[in-house]
Design a protein around this motif. Structure first.
Motif: not given
Length: 96
Positions: A71-77
């Protein structure tokens, strides 16, 4: 020579609380198929290459998670941009 290092930890919201590892494996597959140099670590994966190309890979990773049903995505970059060139080896050689 590469001008950027990008480390990413991707955290997809899985369908029905499914295990996240198959999603992470697929995200790493996106990186692998891109042809850039990368290293997988326990909490993130670091890529080496051209800044614009690496950012396109990050987008593709997120798109792939949604295609898989997230449904959603967290990307820690984390990004190191160094126009005159940089490599993972330059930053870690004294530890090897």
């Amino acid at each position: 020579m590469a001008n950027s290092l990008v480390s990413i930890q991707i955290i997809p919201k899985t369908k029905n609380g499914e295990e996240v590892i198959p999603y992470v494996d697929e995200a790493i597959k996106v990186i692998d198929e891109s042809g850039v140099r990368y290293e997988v670590h326990s909490l993130e994966t670091t890529m080496e290459g051209d800044f614009t190309k690496l950012m396109a890979i990050v987008k593709k990773m997120n798109d792939r998670m949604v295609e898989m049903g997230s449904k959603n995505v967290i990307s820690q970059v984390k990004i190191l941009y160094q126009p005159d060139g940089i490599s993972m080896d330059q930053l870690t050689e004294k530890y090897r």
